[in-house]
Every structure is written in C-alpha cells, then in structure tokens.
Design a protein around this motif. Structure first.
Motif, PDB file in Angstrom:
ATOM      1  N   ASP A 254       0.762  -1.096  -0.067  1.00 40.00           N
ATOM      2  CA  ASP A 254       0.088   0.017   0.017  1.00 40.00           C
ATOM      3  C   ASP A 254       0.809   1.167   0.016  1.00 40.00           C
ATOM      4  OD1 ASP A 254      -3.141   0.841   1.050  1.00 40.00           O
ATOM      5  OD2 ASP A 254      -1.596   2.302   1.263  1.00 40.00           O
ATOM      6  N   PHE A 459       0.665  -3.035  14.694  1.00 40.59           N
ATOM      7  CA  PHE A 459      -0.421  -3.440  13.765  1.00 40.59           C
ATOM      8  C   PHE A 459      -1.586  -4.053  14.479  1.00 40.59           C
ATOM      9  CE2 PHE A 459       3.379  -3.599  11.217  1.00 40.59           C
ATOM     10  CZ  PHE A 459       2.968  -2.757  10.319  1.00 40.59           C
ATOM     11  N   GLN A 463      -8.417  -4.950  12.522  1.00 38.57           N
ATOM     12  CA  GLN A 463      -8.765  -3.952  11.590  1.00 38.57           C
ATOM     13  C   GLN A 463      -7.861  -3.824  10.345  1.00 38.57           C
ATOM     14  OE1 GLN A 463     -11.315  -1.788  12.388  1.00 38.57           O
ATOM     15  NE2 GLN A 463     -11.648  -3.220  14.331  1.00 38.57           N
ATOM     16  N   ASP A 464      -6.861  -4.141  10.221  1.00 41.21           N
ATOM     17  CA  ASP A 464      -5.925  -4.209   9.307  1.00 41.21           C
ATOM     18  C   ASP A 464      -5.295  -5.404   9.196  1.00 41.21           C
ATOM     19  OD1 ASP A 464      -3.904  -2.923   7.423  1.00 41.21           O
ATOM     20  OD2 ASP A 464      -2.517  -2.101   9.314  1.00 41.21           O
ATOM     21  N   GLU A 467      -1.632  -5.592   7.533  1.00 39.12           N
ATOM     22  CA  GLU A 467      -0.730  -5.034   8.125  1.00 39.12           C
ATOM     23  C   GLU A 467       0.138  -3.744   7.263  1.00 39.12           C
ATOM     24  OE1 GLU A 467       2.114  -7.976  10.173  1.00 39.12           O
ATOM     25  OE2 GLU A 467       1.401  -9.203   8.885  1.00 39.12           O
ATOM     26  N   ASN A 469      -0.992  -0.334   8.009  1.00 36.77           N
ATOM     27  CA  ASN A 469      -1.376   0.940   9.107  1.00 36.77           C
ATOM     28  C   ASN A 469      -0.278   0.832  10.306  1.00 36.77           C
ATOM     29  OD1 ASN A 469      -2.047   3.516   9.768  1.00 36.77           O
ATOM     30  ND2 ASN A 469      -4.050   2.800  10.465  1.00 36.77           N
TER      31      ASN A 469
END
Lengths: 542, 542
Positions: A254, A459, A463-464, A467, A469
């Motif tokens: 990302d 992390f 929610q993520d 990994e 954010n």
C-alpha cells in the motif's frame, strides 16, 4: 514411533492449497493436513535461516541460545534436538540443511576433537549426519560461501555433470544458447534449470531420505531439511512453466507504507532486494518459479508418503512439515524475509500424529499461537521422554494433537531479528548490539520493538489484517503499546539460562543443607532438633 | 602488574572505619582506601554467596550465567575470570573460597575429564587452584555440607587438633567446661574459639597467600577469598572480647516495616533467622563476634600488606578488597542476606591501582553506581587485554581509577535473587521459576520486582535512606514504578548470550557473503559488479 521432521526453506505459510492459495495445488501436503493438524498461527523465533533453525533445534529463543545470525556459531554445550531425543532413547539424524556453524573456538577451548563422536555432534547441532548439505554453493571472488564439501555437488559430478560447481551451473541455471542463464538473475527464473528433474535438489534429498529410512533402526527422528523453495528462483522442467504471471497474486502493499515509515522498515524497503521486488517484472519472473519449486516439493512429498505407506511407516511415524521462515515476494515492498509481517515470520506447520489419540483431530486446524520452538518438546514427548523445561522454552503441542485444549496457553508469540550484520545497521547508524528487533504478537495486535532509541511498530490485525497501518507512533494506541511492552518485559525476565538444575531438583534439594549441618538463626542448643545438632554438642576433642 | 583480588564473605559495606563505623577500627583496610579509590555504591548482582560469586567470576548477571543459587552448577563452557585473564597473558589462581559447583553432567556430556587441565579449570570456575577451601565444613545427619577435602581441616590435623572436624570443634567452637560450645549457637558467640589465633581461618589463608606470592611468576591474579566474617559467629582470643554490646549499633528497623509487608519480605521476616535477629540478645551476642572477625581480617590485611611492602610487591600489584554480599544483622528485622536492603546488597569495594595514572585519585571516593561484575573487565584491562564485551556485562572501572569521568555510565544497578530453593517459596506457594526477585537501583530510587504476580517494592533513598517506607503499592508513585519497569525491560532485552561473536567480528563480516557469491535482488546480469558474478556467467559446462 519415529519422527519425520520435514523443513522447507523460505516456504510461505500461504503458498499451499490447504492454506488457501488459489492457484497452487499441493495435494500431497494437503493430504497430510487432512490426516493431521494444521496450525494456522505458527511463528518462527527469528525470520532468518540461521537463527530460526538454531531456535528450532535448541527449543530456545534466539536471545537464549545467542546464535542470532546466519553463521553465528551455536555455543558449545547448548542442548540440541539430538541431545534431548537421544536422552529419550531416540536417534536423531540430519538429512539436508541446518545452516549451523560450529563453535570451533569454544570446542578448542574445551579440548573437543572435531572427529570424536561428541565433537562431531557438537559441530553438527547435535545431529548424527546422514547427509549435510546446506544447499548454498554460491561462489564469488572470495571463494565459496560454504567451504564444506557438498554431497549434492559430489552426486551431480558422479552423474556426469561437468565443472566444479554443477549445483550452480546445472541445478540453478538455465541455458541461454550455449551460455549459462544463472538463477541468481531473476530474469532467468522462467527458464528450465539445465538438469534432469530427477537430479535436481529436491528429488535428490528425497532419495537420500528413502535411503536412510530403508536402513534405519527405530525409533528414529530424521530431520529432512530441504533447501527449496529458497532462491535461486529457478526450477527444472516441467515445473518451470506450470505457472505464469497470471498466477501471481497482487503484491500485498500500500502506498501508505512508504510514507514516513519506521526507520528500520524504511531501510529494508530501500535495499536492493526491496527495490527489486517492488518491480512487477521481478515478481512476474520470480514468483512462478517459486511456485514451481513448491509444486516440485509437493510432488516429492507424494513420492515420500507413497514410500512410507508401502513400507508400513505411515502407521508408526509422526510427520511434520514446516519452514524456517517465509518470503515477502514483494509484499510490503520487500523481498526475502527479515522483518515481522506475516509473509516473513509466519510459517506452515502441519503435524500428523499416527497415534490413535490423535484420531479425533485429523483434518482440523488450530488457531492457537504456536512457536517453532514448540516442536522439540512435542518430539521429546513423542519419544517417550520427559521435557527438560528448565532448558526448553517451547511448549509441547501434544495436547492440541490429541484434542485436549490446554488449560493455559501462551498469550503472545515472540520473534527476534538481529540485523547487526546488514548494511541497514550501517545506514541507520545503529551499533551492533542495538541492531535488534523484537516482535510480540497476540493474535489481535502485532508489535515490534526496535533497540537503539527507535520507535516501535504496531499493527491491529483485526482492523488491518494486511498490516498496512503502522500504529507504532499513534497517540491513540499508547495503552496497547504499554501492554505489549509489559509482555516484552515479562518475556525478558524469563528463566532461560538456569540449564544445570531442573525445578524438580530444586524442590528435592530444599532443606538439604539443614540436614548437612547448616543451622541458621539458632541462639541456643534447645532451639533445634537434637538430631540436626548432634555433631555440634558433647565433649570437646582433646 | 599483578592483581591481588581479595574477597571477604558477608562483610557489610559499613563495617569498616573508612566507611564510617563508629566503633570498629580497621586501619589497614583504611590505609588501602587512602592509597586507592573507595566505591561507595557497589552492588552485588545477587545477595547470596554462590550467585554473587558466579557473577563476579564470569562478569555476567545471574540471569545470564544461570547459576542462581548456592551449589547450582556453573554451566560448562561459561567464560570465567581465568579464561579472560589467561587470554590476556595473566595467570589466575584461587586461594580460598568460590562456592562453585562443577557442572559434572555437562562435563560428562562433553567428555571432559575432571583430571585434565581443561576439565580441572572448568570444574574450578576457571581458576588454577592453589588452595580451594570454601570454609563451610558443616556436618549433620546426612553428612558433610561440602563433600570435598578440606585443606584447612588437614592443616589443623597436621598441627595436632583432634577429631574428624577440627574446623568446627576448634576453629568454630569455644569451650563450656569440657564440652564444646559451638559457634552455631549464637549464645556462644562471646566465647573465644578454642584455637590458637595463628591457626584460625583468616591467618591460615593469609599464610597460604604469602606462600603463593613467594613462588608466583608474574604476572598473576590471585583471588584470595576468605570465608570470614561469615558465620558461625565466633572468633579466637583476643578478638572475642574486643567488642561488647556497647559497640552494637541500634538495629535499623521500624515498626512500620511489619505492617502489611510485601509478601516476600514478610516471609523472610518470619523465618527463623529473621526472628532470631529481631531479638536484641541475639544481636548483642553475634555482632561483637562479627566485629571481632572483621578486626582479625583487618589485622591480617596489615600482615599481608607489610609482606607486600617488604617484597616490593606493593608497587606492582593492584589490590582489591570487596565482599560477596553483606549481612542484615537484625536490620529490617532480618538476619543473613537474601534481599535488597543496603546492608545485604551493598558491599565494600576498594581498589588500589599502583600505576602512576592513578596517583590523582588516591584516597578519593566514587559515588557512581558500580556493580561487582565491573571487576573482571577492570582486571582484563590491567592485564593489558581487550575486554570481550560481547561476553562481559560489566564495565571497566579503570577510568574512575585514573580520574577520568566516563562520558556515559550506567543509570541503574541490577541485582537478582532466586529464592526457589528456600522454604519461603513453599510458604508463599510460588513455583520455582517464579521465585525470583529483581532489583533496579538508580541512586535515588530502589525498586524490586517480584515474579509470580506479586507487587513490587520501592524505596525513595533521598526521603527515606533507611528504606523503611515501601512505596511499591503507593498510588502516588506509579510513574516511578513505570520508569523502573522500563529499565528492567531494557535490561531484560540486553544482548547476553551472543558469546561466540564479537561486535568487531560482526562489523568485519558485513558484506562478506556478497563476495562469496550470495547475490540478492538482481534481475539482470547488468545489475551487479561483474567481478561478483564472474562465476555465474559464460558458457555452460558440457
């Protein structure tokens, strides 16, 4: 019961069909999973070959055994898999790779002859060696990376392959006209290796394994340790073109990851490997070869399992499949391993226990947090031994295999990475002893502490899950980071070096000194049991 | 230069006139302090003989070497003072006590013969043995506490002292008519030991030391390790009545300490030793004898220093005086050692360095936080060696001795105590691996963490130098405790086991694998230096 402990090298947890890869079919490994238990959250204790393996072979964290980098010698005297299993009455053999470096100085200091049985085992990580071949016969201007004799190269030469290093020139290179097309250059990854498939590394080691089992006296543990699907990314026909760019999954990455990254992560993204694997043409070349290598591994598992079935060994052999770490393959803008994202630190772990107690768990998965160091205590129990838990830091997986949920289980998994030997430490200006990272993962949160005054990473896997954010500097997550630091602190205080005395010995020794005349806190003779003081009373000798 | 490394056993930091005792005159030790540097904040790494000594002799924390209790064997292969000093060209001899237990199982596993030079050194903590006598020839219904041969008992027998254990019957017992008045019973502490003063333990070991120096080839380090003023509390004439109850300082204790004490502290206060030393009659009996033993030690120092002066050794010998821990003597309602109040964990440390570089510091004191593990690196430097700081965890004190304030110094001292072998662990229901305490002291605050879910302890040494007011559960001190936990966490992550590779080796090895053909992240041949890839290009062998 025997133990067939199979380790692949650099095999990602999610590059098997049983773990969900959409294009890669691995029916033989899947069948093992269907007959055993697959652990979905298995972490290695260091995402690099040498340290991960030393943890696996000692059952101890990298900070406990101290061999934290490839080639870092395992201190003489460390208890290994071979020591523990031999004590339980089981032989322990090596067939393949360990990446172990003997503590030559330590052995010399203790006067251990390398050619004695004790010296040879100390030099080989406690294994008796059937075949030792680390599978990295790289050669450069300063000579070979591995200066030992290569049994695999000797095999190739015996089969008529020419030159001094057929490992490279045939098994790990294709052809470009009359020239070598080396697998070290990933542009060549799509070419077939210039070798008969039967003679390539994975079938060769499978044959050696069958040779071993043919003559082995039970009970045995055989550590069958393949170099593949580790680089160089090149594979013989027909595996070289089974997969193409259309089977390459999009990189899990990302743009946010490149914005003000953690300094260590940033340094790894910036190295040649990260930069190469950030290019789609590199991934499109390397990943199909990587998949072909895995497909070949799976076929060789089919061959091995068929042999075990034909000889009745399937019924009396515990079979384990795992890896020493994964491979980023361009995920997170990285290649290779080294850091703690799942593609690197998580590994496949499948255990098929033939005992009837395991019948209820066949084909199931276990999501508990499992560490690679849990294998050795599991093996000790399988061998009928007692787990030396003052030395071994892992926990036996037997309860999970036998359908018993342990009353307590670890709340977090630990992994460590010492990057002091890398250019990234230089680039960041971090001293060797500070170039160390620690992961704490509890299923929900994955945390990384970096020594040297650097911030942590964090992390939220719920929610993520990809990994992306990094909450390591998020003001909203201080409480989570504090909790992870508490856990890291607890782990740091663990009892890891009291290896000469077990809890049972400590308990049995309590009060012994009183019965040997150490009498404390007495004012008068009448303050104690006369039996204890008998030697201290009566007429003075003259 | 030689090193005379003198250790007393159970000598409190404040029972010398140079450290302020108002009644005990120790002019000879004072003179050494006047010629050297006295460290006023020297902490042992465990307040118990065995663990403290193993830390001192290895230069490593108790959790790092793992021998955390008396008799717990020091793992075979641990580097010791002898190993480090011999590598620097200095012999290293033992004269007296180590309390070391050989790792017999570990030696057998590695095939080390106990009667080989290597085996003998491994079994003796790395020392070459001039005299080994641990000075605890206690005997009870299960036999002797120490099953070795006692050179001291052999000496007494050669001098005509009768019986099987003249150590007890003469050196550590007085007379009550015709009966023995054993020193194990503190009511007898005021009687003179039934032995000629010359034949008692401290003069005997001094004589052995002089014997050693007479014949020693320089450079040598001699660890002269006295059992005294350790219990049994009894001393021969004239020392038995030099001090009386009028010289016994009031116990440093406060009724507040007994109100809801920390559970571990409470358990130790409740044991027989704590209860005995809480009685004034016990203190009035034992402490004058303890002072007499120290006075005798000081007189023997006078004898030894006179010998050194007469023979010219004072000019070329570094002299160190310290202890392995202190003695509560009733302070804090405790006897013996074990916990982290100053009377237990703080020790005298005086170093007289004959080199001219030390002329500017003679007679000074240093208040920096010093650990007992700092001695070994200091000795290595004195021997002209290089400190192996990937093994040694202490820091050389040479800069302090030479008047150079180091740019950075430790911010906190660490000590540990493993009480798993004691009845207190049973009483508290704490498992062996949780029966561990950790001290973090920074000069202002002294903190103790207890494993096993117990609360911490905390003292404000500025407001409460006597350590009466435990702030471990004070709501107002959470931030302090957090800071101390951060420090303990930092310490827990220390690099302690990477003993097979130095920082210099790591730095020198960087980039080596590239020059041995490990080429990562390359897509095409043109991505690398042709020299590195020379073995991977060109015509394929046929």
């Amino acid at each position: 019961m025997n133990i067939l402990f199979i380790m692949f090298d650099q095999l990602r947890f999610d590059y098997l069909s049983c773990s969900g890869h959409p294009h890669l079919e691995t029916p033989h490994i899947d069948r093992l999973a269907a007959q055993g238990v697959r652990f979905t959250q298995a972490y290695v204790q260091s995402p690099i070959c040498g340290a991960a393996r030393m943890s696996c072979y000692t059952g101890r964290y990298a900070s406990s055994h101290g061999a934290q980098w490839n080639g870092s010698p395992l201190r003489v005297g460390e208890w290994t898999m071979g020591d523990h299993l031999r004590q339980a009455g089981m032989a322990c053999w090596l067939i393949g790779k360990t990446h172990m470096n003997a503590d030559v100085e330590g052995m010399a200091r203790l006067g251990l002859a390398p050619d004695s049985v004790i010296g040879a085992r100390q030099a080989e990580c406690g294994f008796d060696v059937w075949i030792r071949d680390d599978g990295l016969w790289a050669e450069g201007p300063d000579g070979f990376y591995d200066t030992k004799r290569s049994p695999y190269n000797a095999y190739l030469k015996s089969k008529g392959y020419a030159g001094t290093n057929p490992w490279h020139d045939f098994a790990n290179a294709g052809l470009d006209g009359v020239d070598m097309a080396s697998g070290w250059f990933m542009a060549n990854a799509g070419k077939p290796a210039n070798i008969a498939e039967d003679d390539s590394e994975t079938p060769w080691l499978t044959s050696r394994t069958i040779d071993f089992i043919e003559q082995a006296s039970a009970p045995w543990c055989a550590h069958v340790s393949y170099i593949k699907p580790h680089w160089p990314y090149i594979v013989p026909a027909p595996y070289h073109d089974m997969y193409g760019p259309e089977h390459v999954l999009p990189a899990v990455k990302d743009p946010r990851e490149r914005v003000d990254p953690h300094p260590v992560y940033g340094a790894f993204m910036g190295n040649a490997i990260g930069q190469a694997f950030s290019r789609e043409e590199v991934r499109a070349a390397a990943i199909p070869a990587y998949m072909g290598l895995i497909k070949q591994c799976d076929d060789q598992m089919g061959r091995l399992f068929a042999y075990l079935e034909d000889t009745g060994r399937m019924q009396d052999t515990m079979i384990v499949i795992t890896s020493d770490h994964g491979d980023y393959l361009g995920d997170h803008w990285l290649g290779e391993k080294d850091l703690f994202h799942d593609p690197s630190v998580k590994v496949p772990m499948i255990i098929c226990d033939p005992r009837p107690e395991a019948d209820g768990t066949r084909g199931t998965t276990v999501d508990a947090l499992v560490e690679n160091i849990d294998l050795l205590p599991t093996f000790v129990e399988a061998a009928g031994g007692t787990v030396a838990d003052h030395i071994l830091e892992g926990r036996s997986l037997t309860p999970w295999l036998h359908g018993q949920k342990p009353q307590t289980w670890r709340e977090y998994a630990i992994s460590e990475y010492d990057y002091s030997a890398t250019p990234m430490a230089v680039k960041l200006g971090i001293a060797p002893r500070d170039a160390r990272l620690f992961m704490v993962a509890d299923g929900r949160w994955k945390f990384m502490h970096a020594e040297g005054g650097l911030p942590p990473m964090l992390f939220d896997l719920e929610q993520d899950p990809q990994e992306f954010n990094d909450l390591g500097r998020s003001p909203d997550h201080q409480a989570i980071r504090d909790r992870m630091y508490d856990r890291l602190g607890q782990w740091g205080r663990r009892m890891s070096q009291r290896v000469t005395r077990s809890d049972a010995q400590i308990e049995a020794g309590r009060g012994a000194s009183r019965r040997k005349g150490i009498l404390l806190g007495l004012y008068e003779e009448s303050d104690t049991d006369p039996e204890l003081a008998a030697k201290y009373v009566g007429p003075a000798p003259r």
